[in-house]
Scaffold this motif. Structure first.
Motif, PDB file in Angstrom:
ATOM      1  N   MET A  39      10.096  -0.468 -12.780  1.00  0.00           N
ATOM      2  CA  MET A  39      10.632  -0.416 -13.953  1.00  0.00           C
ATOM      3  C   MET A  39       9.818  -1.286 -14.988  1.00  0.00           C
ATOM      4  O   MET A  39      10.850  -0.814 -15.839  1.00  0.00           O
ATOM      5  N   GLN A  40       9.560  -1.990 -14.448  1.00  0.00           N
ATOM      6  CA  GLN A  40       8.608  -2.718 -15.678  1.00  0.00           C
ATOM      7  C   GLN A  40       7.068  -1.340 -16.145  1.00  0.00           C
ATOM      8  O   GLN A  40       6.433  -2.787 -17.220  1.00  0.00           O
ATOM      9  N   GLY A  41       7.175  -0.631 -15.690  1.00  0.00           N
ATOM     10  CA  GLY A  41       6.175   0.211 -16.217  1.00  0.00           C
ATOM     11  C   GLY A  41       5.206   0.151 -15.544  1.00  0.00           C
ATOM     12  O   GLY A  41       3.821   1.240 -16.731  1.00  0.00           O
ATOM     13  N   TYR A  42       4.445   0.574 -14.448  1.00  0.00           N
ATOM     14  CA  TYR A  42       3.572   0.019 -13.677  1.00  0.00           C
ATOM     15  C   TYR A  42       3.648   1.494 -13.226  1.00  0.00           C
ATOM     16  O   TYR A  42       4.595   2.086 -12.731  1.00  0.00           O
ATOM     17  N   ASP A  43       2.011   2.326 -12.512  1.00  0.00           N
ATOM     18  CA  ASP A  43       1.799   2.791 -12.195  1.00  0.00           C
ATOM     19  C   ASP A  43       1.654   3.011 -10.983  1.00  0.00           C
ATOM     20  O   ASP A  43       0.852   2.176 -10.566  1.00  0.00           O
ATOM     21  N   VAL A  44       3.009   2.786  -9.940  1.00  0.00           N
ATOM     22  CA  VAL A  44       3.176   2.162  -8.812  1.00  0.00           C
ATOM     23  C   VAL A  44       2.969   2.765  -7.810  1.00  0.00           C
ATOM     24  O   VAL A  44       3.010   3.868  -7.379  1.00  0.00           O
ATOM     25  N   MET A  45       1.753   2.535  -6.810  1.00  0.00           N
ATOM     26  CA  MET A  45       1.123   2.962  -5.088  1.00  0.00           C
ATOM     27  C   MET A  45       1.771   2.065  -4.229  1.00  0.00           C
ATOM     28  O   MET A  45       1.572   0.690  -3.672  1.00  0.00           O
ATOM     29  N   PHE A  46       3.485   2.360  -3.350  1.00  0.00           N
ATOM     30  CA  PHE A  46       3.421   2.043  -2.293  1.00  0.00           C
ATOM     31  C   PHE A  46       2.887   2.854  -0.897  1.00  0.00           C
ATOM     32  O   PHE A  46       3.862   3.592  -0.806  1.00  0.00           O
ATOM     33  N   LEU A  47       2.505   2.106  -0.391  1.00  0.00           N
ATOM     34  CA  LEU A  47       1.881   3.009   1.592  1.00  0.00           C
ATOM     35  C   LEU A  47       2.925   1.611   2.401  1.00  0.00           C
ATOM     36  O   LEU A  47       3.009   0.352   2.582  1.00  0.00           O
ATOM     37  N   THR A  48       3.048   2.365   2.769  1.00  0.00           N
ATOM     38  CA  THR A  48       3.718   2.090   4.861  1.00  0.00           C
ATOM     39  C   THR A  48       2.809   2.535   5.369  1.00  0.00           C
ATOM     40  O   THR A  48       2.729   4.459   5.243  1.00  0.00           O
ATOM     41  N   GLY A  49       3.246   3.055   6.823  1.00  0.00           N
ATOM     42  CA  GLY A  49       2.642   3.368   7.759  1.00  0.00           C
ATOM     43  C   GLY A  49       2.656   2.990   9.611  1.00  0.00           C
ATOM     44  O   GLY A  49       3.372   2.143   9.770  1.00  0.00           O
ATOM     45  N   THR A  50       2.009   3.335   9.936  1.00  0.00           N
ATOM     46  CA  THR A  50       2.016   3.836  11.710  1.00  0.00           C
ATOM     47  C   THR A  50       0.603   3.759  12.253  1.00  0.00           C
ATOM     48  O   THR A  50       0.190   4.179  11.457  1.00  0.00           O
ATOM     49  N   ASP A  51       0.843   2.308  13.344  1.00  0.00           N
ATOM     50  CA  ASP A  51      -0.974   1.623  13.582  1.00  0.00           C
ATOM     51  C   ASP A  51      -0.573   2.652  14.818  1.00  0.00           C
ATOM     52  O   ASP A  51      -0.039   2.134  16.117  1.00  0.00           O
ATOM     53  N   GLU A  52      -0.926   3.962  14.944  1.00  0.00           N
ATOM     54  CA  GLU A  52      -0.444   4.777  16.311  1.00  0.00           C
ATOM     55  C   GLU A  52      -1.516   4.810  17.677  1.00  0.00           C
ATOM     56  O   GLU A  52      -1.081   5.818  18.613  1.00  0.00           O
ATOM     57  N   HIS A  53      -2.813   4.214  17.405  1.00  0.00           N
ATOM     58  CA  HIS A  53      -3.931   4.328  18.913  1.00  0.00           C
ATOM     59  C   HIS A  53      -3.309   3.113  19.554  1.00  0.00           C
ATOM     60  O   HIS A  53      -2.774   2.441  19.552  1.00  0.00           O
ATOM     61  N   GLY A  54      -4.287   3.402  21.228  1.00  0.00           N
ATOM     62  CA  GLY A  54      -4.497   1.933  21.274  1.00  0.00           C
ATOM     63  C   GLY A  54      -3.524   1.632  22.655  1.00  0.00           C
ATOM     64  O   GLY A  54      -3.502   3.064  23.602  1.00  0.00           O
ATOM     65  N   GLN A  55      -4.719   0.715  23.529  1.00  0.00           N
ATOM     66  CA  GLN A  55      -4.047   1.459  25.611  1.00  0.00           C
ATOM     67  C   GLN A  55      -2.804   1.548  25.568  1.00  0.00           C
ATOM     68  O   GLN A  55      -1.736   1.864  26.222  1.00  0.00           O
ATOM     69  N   LYS A  56      -1.766   0.274  24.532  1.00  0.00           N
ATOM     70  CA  LYS A  56      -0.494   0.184  25.092  1.00  0.00           C
ATOM     71  C   LYS A  56       0.550   1.413  25.027  1.00  0.00           C
ATOM     72  O   LYS A  56       0.940   1.148  25.681  1.00  0.00           O
ATOM     73  N   ILE A  57       0.115   2.075  23.576  1.00  0.00           N
ATOM     74  CA  ILE A  57       1.032   3.489  23.556  1.00  0.00           C
ATOM     75  C   ILE A  57       0.623   4.437  24.949  1.00  0.00           C
ATOM     76  O   ILE A  57       1.150   4.910  25.496  1.00  0.00           O
ATOM     77  N   GLU A  58      -0.868   4.255  24.893  1.00  0.00           N
ATOM     78  CA  GLU A  58      -1.227   4.975  26.314  1.00  0.00           C
ATOM     79  C   GLU A  58      -0.771   5.038  27.331  1.00  0.00           C
ATOM     80  O   GLU A  58      -0.187   5.927  27.673  1.00  0.00           O
ATOM     81  N   GLN A  59      -0.450   3.391  27.604  1.00  0.00           N
ATOM     82  CA  GLN A  59       0.417   3.519  28.930  1.00  0.00           C
ATOM     83  C   GLN A  59       1.817   3.687  28.874  1.00  0.00           C
ATOM     84  O   GLN A  59       2.593   4.567  29.665  1.00  0.00           O
ATOM     85  N   LYS A  60       2.405   3.630  27.294  1.00  0.00           N
ATOM     86  CA  LYS A  60       3.971   4.106  27.796  1.00  0.00           C
ATOM     87  C   LYS A  60       3.691   5.133  27.031  1.00  0.00           C
ATOM     88  O   LYS A  60       5.026   5.660  28.109  1.00  0.00           O
TER      89      LYS A  60
END
Ligand code: ME8
Length: 653
Positions: A39-60
């Protein structure tokens, strides 16, 4: 003139369970800032996402009998659905399983290695042999055992790569204490005293004990462990070390990384160290907020059901939830969540405060002027004060947003909402309306109210994006009236503005009835969650599905139907039975370890499945040609019997 870039990020969340209201907080806060900046006139980049690796995911995933990727794919969809339900306007969504990220992380890891900041060493920890998992002391259960299977753990070590932290200690201390990188800055002391002063420990950045991660390109038995993979997302999503995007020059360094206090250390110490090692610019600000707590505990997946954001958004609308969580949380402090506090706040601020201001003002313009204000107006007592407050508001709010103090921004806006409601009481339009001579004064009062609504709702539209356009329609504001620029001005709506009756924007909620209904819902959800958990526990007893094989591999196994003709115990071998089978090819002898569950008479005359081309072996000195097929049921084995009328020797396929 090209717009100034503005880059804001949420953490990338673990898709190890459904998102809850805690995840909503950071995402809604970043979304509101992103919208405000646009709204203030900036060229915005808004990033979100998911962190998908790791042992916990592997086990689940193994527990569920699916691949890790299948497991995360399903949950990522739920995250995205929630963000759409909460009106989150992210510009980019990164998944750490995306090819471009994987490739870039491998390059980053290699570069850190080549620059001498990563070296090979030994990781020491607590190891659960049956689960093949390393745990840290703090992850162990209350008996010091494996948090998953609750069996004893042993001290063990494995080869691992480490990231050298010490070369950056001085620069990081300065960053935290002498710049305004960290918000609130009061947290710098705990970081410096707990982690920097005692000497920065090197960070373990690879593992060999699980597979679900990004392979280290020059040593493939290692996968990159957590933080180099996760933190890099903020730059790989812009195209750093990959071809997918080309936005790094434009948006880096980030203006704001927002996280909760649980991962402050990684963003305040490790991330700057990584960037220093890569000789890249540091982000401008790290905004750290507290936790949304429930009954004094951090909101978590297991408690998340109690306040399922989908249910809340469905009942009260995303804007009401957004408003409530943003208004409750002061930067740096925790905020406790309760349905009752939320409903009371919706009633007091949104239904009675803002909603009432809009519906009363619009109703009066309709009633006294048939919906269109006359040009002829007369200013009077209390006007100046209200106009001064409303025109000063924009910059106060902008400053609060700049400082990531969104609760302050909202509190300031609602001060003006209250001032406008008070102005109605002070000017008493219904008394003015009684005398035709007072019509110009009445018109001025109503115009001022519409202007106060225009300004407050313009500023609120970053926080409550779905409802404010409905308010604009009611007060007759055009898109050009509700810009950031015009939020700092009085007299923008045309003097002869026409209003329109519309729906009630925030209906008042009957607190007692609603709490009863929510409690019933919570009870039902808890019962469902308990049942699901029990089912999961049953499933947890299952052995995970083995690696995929080809049809040719399967074709190598020759399974046949055979009839048990004779059966006897094997002397001196308690577990074994010796069976004579009619396999349609002249018969064979099979020894099977099923004596614990079957006596010979249970089997004679029955038809079973035999692995017919298994190499012969001797069990306790007795020759066995093949193996009887049975299923594991908990600790027991159950033989698979087949239909009597299937001829002996029939091949299974
Ligand atoms: O830590 N109150 O992911 P995560 C407020 N993947 N915010 C909360 C919250 C609560 N009760 N619970 C969660 C990870 N959050 C890593 C991050 S970043 C490079 C890698 C929010 O799914 C808050 O933003 O455990 C917190 O920092 C984040 O979720 C942690 O999410």
């Amino acid at each position: 003139m090209s717009k100034k870039p503005f880059y804001i990020t949420t953490p990338i969340y673990y898709p190890s369970g459904n998102p809850h209201i805690g995840h909503c907080y950071t995402t809604v806060a970043c979304d509101s800032i992103a919208r405000f900046k646009r709204m203030q006139g900036y060229d915005v980049m808004f990033l979100t996402g998911t962190d998908e690796h790791g042992q916990k995911i592997e086990q689940k995933a193994a527990e569920k009998g699916v691949t890790p990727k299948q497991y995360v794919d399903e949950i990522v969809e739920i995250f995205k659905k929630l963000w759409s339900c909460m009106d989150i306007s992210y510009d980019r969504y990164i998944r750490t399983t995306d090819d471009y990220h994987v490739e870039a992380v491998q390059k980053i890891f290699k570069e850190l290695y080549d620059r001498g900041y990563i070296y090979k060493g030994e990781y020491k920890g607590k190891y659960c042999t049956p689960c093949e998992s390393f745990w840290t002391e703090s992850q162990l259960d209350e008996n010091g055992c494996c948090p998953d299977c609750h069996r004893p753990v042993v001290e063990a070590k494995e080869e691992a790569y480490f990231f050298k932290m010490s070369p950056f200690a001085d620069r990081i201390e300065k960053l935290l204490t002498e710049t305004d990188y960290l918000r609130p800055k009061t947290r710098a002391t705990e970081l410096v005293n707990n982690f920097i002063k005692p000497g920065l420990e090197d960070l373990c950045v690879s593992r060999t004990s699980f597979k679900w991660g990004i392979p280290v390109s020059f040593d493939e038995k290692h996968v990159v462990y957590v933080w180099i993979d996760a933190l890099s997302n903020y730059i790989t999503a812009l195209g750093f070390d990959n071809e997918k995007y080309d936005d790094y020059e434009k948006y880096w360094p980030a203006d704001v990384h927002m996280v909760a206090k649980d991962i402050m250390r990684f963003h305040a110490i490790i991330w700057p160290a990584m960037l220093m090692a890569l000789e890249q610019p540091l982000p401008k600000h790290l905004a750290v907020h507290g936790w949304i707590t429930f009954n004094g505990q951090k909101m978590s997946k297991s408690l998340g059901n109690v306040v399922d954001p989908f249910v809340l958004a469905d009942r009260y609308g995303a804007d009401a939830i957004r408003y409530h969580i943003l208004r409750e949380m002061a930067l740096g402090a925790d905020s406790s969540f309760s349905n009752e506090i939320m409903i009371n706040r919706i009633n007091s601020d949104l239904a009675n405060g803002l909603g009432n201001l809009i519906s009363r003002s619009v109703a009066m313009v309709l009633k006294y002027f048939d919906g269109t204000l006359p040009e002829n107006k007369q200013s009077g007592e209390h006007d100046e004060e209200l106009i001064a407050e409303m025109t000063a508001l924009r910059d106060t709010v902008a400053e609060a947003v700049e400082n990531t103090q969104l609760n302050v921004a909202l509190a300031e806006i609602f001060k003006v909402v209250s001032a406008a409601n008070k102005y109605i009481d002070e000017t008493a339009p219904w008394i003015l309306a009684k005398d035709e001579a007072n019509k110009p004064r009445l018109a001025a009062v109503l115009y001022n109210l519409l202007e106060a609504i225009r300004i407050t709702t313009t500023l609120l539209s970053a926080f409550m994006p779905a409802t404010m356009p409905k308010a604009w329609e009611q007060i007759g504001a055009k898109p050009e009236d509700v810009t950031f620029e015009n939020a700092g001005r009085y007299g923008v709506l045309p003097q002869n503005v026409t209003v329109k009756k519309g729906e009630v924007l925030f209906p008042r909620i009957d607190v007692d009835k609603e709490i009863d209904e929510l409690n019933a819902l919570i009870a039902a959800q808890e019962a469902a969650a308990k049942a699901a958990l029990e089912q999961d526990e049953d499933k947890a007893g299952l052995v995970p599905i083995s690696e995929t094989i080809s049809i040719d591999d399967f074709g190598k196994i020759d399974l046949r139907v055979a009839e048990v003709k004779e059966c006897e115990k094997v002397p001196k071998a308690k577990k074994l039975l010796k069976l004579q089978l009619d396999d349609g090819f002249g018969g064979r002898q099979v020894v099977s370890g099923i004596a614990k569950w079957y006596s010979p008479e249970d089997l004679i005359g029955k038809k079973v499945i035999v692995v017919a081309n298994l190499a012969p072996a001797k069990l306790c000195g007795v020759e066995s040609c093949g193996m009887i097929v049975a299923a594991d049921v908990g600790e027991d084995a159950r033989v698979i019997f087949v239909d009597k009328d299937i001829p002996n020797g029939s091949k299974l396929r």
